[in-house]
Design an enzyme around this catalytic site. Structure first.
Site, PDB file in Angstrom:
ATOM      1  N   TYR A 109      61.644  39.260 -20.259  1.00 25.62           N
ATOM      2  CA  TYR A 109      63.013  38.820 -20.534  1.00 25.62           C
ATOM      3  C   TYR A 109      63.107  37.909 -21.756  1.00 25.62           C
ATOM      4  CZ  TYR A 109      64.619  40.567 -15.961  1.00 25.62           C
ATOM      5  OH  TYR A 109      64.943  41.356 -14.891  1.00 25.62           O
ATOM      6  N   LYS A 167      66.642  40.939 -10.935  1.00 27.32           N
ATOM      7  CA  LYS A 167      65.677  40.104 -10.244  1.00 27.32           C
ATOM      8  C   LYS A 167      64.296  40.757 -10.297  1.00 27.32           C
ATOM      9  CE  LYS A 167      66.032  41.658  -5.408  1.00 27.32           C
ATOM     10  NZ  LYS A 167      64.620  41.890  -5.093  1.00 27.32           N
ATOM     11  N   LEU A 221      75.747  42.091  -4.192  1.00 24.09           N
ATOM     12  CA  LEU A 221      77.108  41.606  -4.422  1.00 24.09           C
ATOM     13  C   LEU A 221      78.042  42.721  -4.872  1.00 24.09           C
ATOM     14  CD1 LEU A 221      76.321  38.179  -6.121  1.00 24.09           C
ATOM     15  CD2 LEU A 221      77.041  38.611  -3.776  1.00 24.09           C
ATOM     16  N   GLY A 222      77.463  43.878  -5.203  1.00 23.58           N
ATOM     17  CA  GLY A 222      78.285  45.031  -5.550  1.00 23.58           C
ATOM     18  C   GLY A 222      78.557  45.942  -4.377  1.00 23.58           C
ATOM     19  N   TRP A 263      27.772  22.436  12.721  1.00 21.70           N
ATOM     20  CA  TRP A 263      26.523  23.012  12.241  1.00 21.70           C
ATOM     21  C   TRP A 263      26.810  24.370  11.600  1.00 21.70           C
ATOM     22  CZ3 TRP A 263      21.872  20.288  13.134  1.00 21.70           C
ATOM     23  CH2 TRP A 263      21.997  19.176  13.989  1.00 21.70           C
ATOM     24  N   GLU A 306      64.648  47.693   7.345  1.00 22.32           N
ATOM     25  CA  GLU A 306      64.233  48.911   6.660  1.00 22.32           C
ATOM     26  C   GLU A 306      63.135  49.605   7.451  1.00 22.32           C
ATOM     27  OE1 GLU A 306      64.247  48.586   2.150  1.00 22.32           O
ATOM     28  OE2 GLU A 306      63.953  46.504   2.711  1.00 22.32           O
ATOM     29  N   HIS A 359      69.484  38.264  -1.836  1.00 21.43           N
ATOM     30  CA  HIS A 359      70.533  39.051  -1.169  1.00 21.43           C
ATOM     31  C   HIS A 359      71.144  38.305   0.021  1.00 21.43           C
ATOM     32  CE1 HIS A 359      69.013  42.086  -3.717  1.00 21.43           C
ATOM     33  NE2 HIS A 359      68.136  42.638  -2.898  1.00 21.43           N
ATOM     34  N   ARG A 411      67.152  51.638   9.690  1.00 17.40           N
ATOM     35  CA  ARG A 411      67.636  51.156   8.400  1.00 17.40           C
ATOM     36  C   ARG A 411      69.079  50.727   8.576  1.00 17.40           C
ATOM     37  NH1 ARG A 411      68.735  54.706   2.890  1.00 17.40           N
ATOM     38  NH2 ARG A 411      69.093  52.913   1.504  1.00 17.40           N
TER      39      ARG A 411
END
Length: 791
Positions: free
Chosen positions: A154, A179, A211-212, A617, A248, A272, A370
């Site tokens: 990045y 992330k 968040l989407g 020992w 999952e 998340h 899931r």
């Protein structure tokens, strides 16, 4: 020449956000989209489809577009790969086949691959964009860089963008980051500082695809739409607990190199699930579109969290994970990973509204289904004397159901005995026809249900938000550091904790069930010993802790974590009994990696262990300097002795280094240790001896073909190992078999074949040295974990 398609401007009033950047995004002009990592897995699965959806939605907006897939590969090699990906994009159902074909053709014409490796490559890209703008007389609206690359790249890419690819004044720059945003607080802080030197806060979009998700994005609107009904009950007096869960069924094969460095807490809980928690508990903003207010209210929650420590978490690891690590990372069979694949964390907010209210954050791989959801379970003060199926006596709950599971679609569910909610917005509908399914043990008809009219992909939603400059669905630097500040102390405290092993899928049964007590969380099923005369008939699905027989001696078998717990408890019990009887406890410990989990258990949990009266020992030692990593004493010191308060004169390392030489017969190291043992240990009888078993059946440093019968009456001897370092010093069977109790600890799936063979062979110490362990007047107990016992 690059073909650019122009379209008429239409009003986008309903889509505009608030703030300066939203206005800029709606201003018509040319937008250059660059996906760095444009042929990678994420780009292939989600990003190009998301940008194609953006193109479809904005095709009549007056904006024009160019799309670039960037990467390290040469152009001639990667271009065909990119266009195979682009050909796979699809239109939503409301777009006709003819129009879809036209849009796809235009989209492909607007796309190209560019090698983006060096600074010169980025400079060439900038020149290309400037030249295109000039040749076609276009005004630039902005440039969007999506960094679909590992986080370590990045800072370097951001610097290249800053120095060579910034648009001219009046156009915006947006850089999207995936992330992980660091590994802990310090690394996140360093990365944030590096990025800040190249980009402003307004230009950075740290994306969390959760968040989407349609349901997650409607948590705040739902709370606002139903504010009058929720305000009186959205507090500690009415909420029993909050559960935020992501389960999952898949393992992490193929992702081990990443996953083993991060684990489930860093991968899911820190981001998340924490984001969902803030949406559920934050103070409602006056305007949900105002990014600053939303992010500020989230920050208030993160800053109000009670600290997280070891007592606020339980962790687990699915059974085959160890083998997957060994295979993908090329590790030896002795390698042990502490990385959790399951975690349950109990969080609480130090706030008058929520004080004492449990918030559970749970996620794991290889679970029974899931599914993802956030569930608010309310207290019910009604008791039905006769009709327990009365609607008033059923659980009162609100469930934000992210998808999958028994329901199979995203939805918001509200118990009918709570209230009927208002629709979250005009693009959602109420579900009135119900299938014959249950959710949380209740028929689906017990809930009011609303769901989106059209299911949309999370990345497509967030890409639209980036285009419009809406930052309330992204992670600010301040909030990121606040989240890491919460999670880093917990991660540090769990670093040496052994996760509970679980079989995976339906076989997990109740192994991962948890128990809440005040501010603490623990596994519900503690070690349970059941007596049985034989192993026969035991199911791997039961996974109980068994006590039975192995080679005619006592056997205890359990999950690795429970087995170590039991062994540690047995050692402390033996120590207390010996000290009560004679004032001293003599403990002999073997080397290798097997006992490390035991050492950690004794250090972290047995605070009352009588170390002041204990003599430690060595069972065996490699003939290396005691400061070297291969030294058994070095391992014993690093993992146990330096962490407990034991008098230094109670510690008895084997004298392998005498006269500046290692294990020379004439130096008499073995005889010296034997004399010390005879002097201090009554009748040369240790109270407790801990042994391991090698893959070849050796124990202590007594190896196959070592002719143990030739060692005579000696208690300590120099021996030869088939592997380096070859020279060893070891206790002999003469002293091992005088012990009051001998424990043979066998752990790991790699030992299953050995255990199978040992269950069949007769006593033959020359071929199978461990079969020579036969305490004369004491007890032999095999401690075997399920991996070794059942394979």
């Amino acid at each position: 020449m690059f073909l650019t398609v122009f379209f008429l401007l239409v009003a986008l009033c309903t889509q505009g956000g608030n703030g300066k950047e939203s206005e800029e995004a709606q201003r018509p002009g040319h937008v250059s989209v660059v996906i760095v990592g444009g042929t990678g897995d994420l780009a292939k699965k989600y990003l190009w489809q998301g940008f194609f959806q953006l193109y479809i939605n904005q095709v009549s907006s007056g904006n024009t577009f160019s799309f670039y897939g960037g990467g390290q590969s040469p152009t001639e090699k990667a271009t065909p790969v990119l266009f195979e990906i682009l050909k796979a994009v699809s239109c939503s159902k409301d777009v006709s086949q003819e129009r879809c074909a036209l849009l796809k053709d235009q989209f492909l014409r607007l796309a190209q691959y560019r090698q983006l490796k060096s600074l010169e490559d980025y400079q060439d890209l900038a020149k290309h964009i400037e030249q295109q703008l000039q040749e076609e007389g276009m005004t630039e609206a902005g440039r969007l860089f999506y960094l679909s690359v590992p986080a370590f790249a990045y800072a370097d890419i951001a610097e290249k963008i800053n120095s060579s690819c910034r648009p001219k004044s009046g156009a915006w720059l947006r850089v999207v980051l995936e992330k992980p945003f660091g590994h802990d607080y310090r690394s996140a802080q360093v990365l944030a500082s590096q990025l800040r030197s190249s980009l402003t806060e307004e230009e950075m979009y740290r994306i969390d695809h959760y968040l989407g998700k349609q349901v997650v994005s409607k948590i705040l609107p739902f709370r606002i739409q139903n504010k009058n009904l929720l305000d009186p009950i959205w507090n500690k007096h009415h909420i029993e607990r909050v559960e935020i869960v992501l389960k999952e069924t898949l393992d992490v094969k193929g992702r081990i190199a990443f996953y083993d460095q991060y684990g489930v807490i860093r991968d899911v809980l820190q981001n998340h699930l924490t984001e969902v928690m803030t949406l559920l508990t934050m103070r409602l903003p006056k305007n949900v579109s105002r990014s600053e207010e939303v992010l500020g209210n989230k920050l208030q929650i993160l800053s109000s969290m009670l600290p997280l420590g070891k007592n606020q978490a339980v962790i687990g690891q699915y059974q085959t994970y160890k083998a997957e690590v060994q295979q993908e990372l090329n590790k030896t069979k002795d390698h042990v990973s502490h990385t959790p694949t399951f975690a349950a964390v109990l969080a609480q907010i130090d706030d008058a509204q929520y004080e004492g209210m449990p918030i559970l954050l749970i996620s794991g791989k290889m679970l029974d289904e899931r599914v993802g959801y956030a569930r608010i379970l309310f207290k019910n003060d009604i008791f039905c004397v006769q009709n327990h199926n009365n609607v008033h006596c059923k659980p009162k709950q609100i469930v934000f159901y992210f998808g999958h599971g028994s329901l199979q679609y995203p939805a918001i569910l509200v118990s009918k005995n709570l209230f009927k909610p208002a629709l979250v917005d005009s693009e959602w509908k109420e579900v009135t026809e119900h299938k014959d399914i249950n959710v949380f043990g209740l028929p689906i008809s017990d809930f009011y249900i609303q769901t989106p009219m059209e299911q949309k992909e999370a990345y497509a939603e967030l890409i639209s938000h980036i285009f419009f400059g809406r930052k309330n669905s992204f992670i600010s630097t301040e909030n990121l550091l606040a989240s890491w500040d919460l999670w880093t102390p917990l991660l540090s405290s769990l670093a040496s904790t052994f996760p509970r092993i679980y079989p995976g899928g339906a076989d997990n049964a109740d192994v991962l069930d948890i128990h809440l007590k005040g501010k603490d969380i623990s596994y519900n099923n503690e070690v349970v010993i059941i007596s049985t005369d034989q192993l026969g008939g035991t199911s791997t699905n039961g996974f109980q802790v068994m006590q039975g027989k192995f080679r005619s001696s006592e056997m205890v078998s359990a999950w690795a974590e429970q087995l170590v717990d039991k062994l540690a408890a047995d050692i402390q019990e033996a120590a207390e009994a010996a000290i009560y009887e004679g004032g001293v406890f003599h403990l002999a410990l073997s080397g290798g990696s097997t006992p490390l989990a035991l050492f950690h258990r004794l250090v972290d949990h047995h605070f009352t262990f009588p170390w002041r009266n204990t003599h430690v020992w060595m069972v065996d030692e490699r003939c290396v300097l005691p400061t070297e990593l291969e030294s058994n004493f070095r391992s014993l010191h690093d993992h146990l002795l330096q962490h407990v308060r034991i008098p230094y004169y109670n510690i008895h390392p084997m004298p392998v280094h005498l006269n500046q030489r290692l294990c020379v017969e004439e130096d008499g190291g073995a005889q010296m240790y034997e004399k010390q043992l005879i002097k201090l240990v009554n009748s040369s009888s240790f109270h407790f001896v801990l042994l391991g078993v090698g893959y070849d059946g050796h124990t202590a440093s007594l190896f196959p073909g070592g002719k143990v019968d030739e060692l005579g009456d000696s208690l300590v001897a120099l021996t030869e190992s088939p592997s380096k370092p070859h020279q060893r010093m070891s206790l002999t069977f003469n002293v091992i078999n005088r012990a009051r109790k001998v424990a043979l600890l066998v752990m790991g799936k790699g030992k299953h074949e050995l255990i199978t063979q040992l269950s069949r062979v007769k006593d033959n110490p020359d071929k199978w040295p461990v079969t020579g362990v036969k305490p004369t007047n004491g007890n032999l107990v095999w401690y075997i974990d399920y991996d070794a016992l059942l394979g």
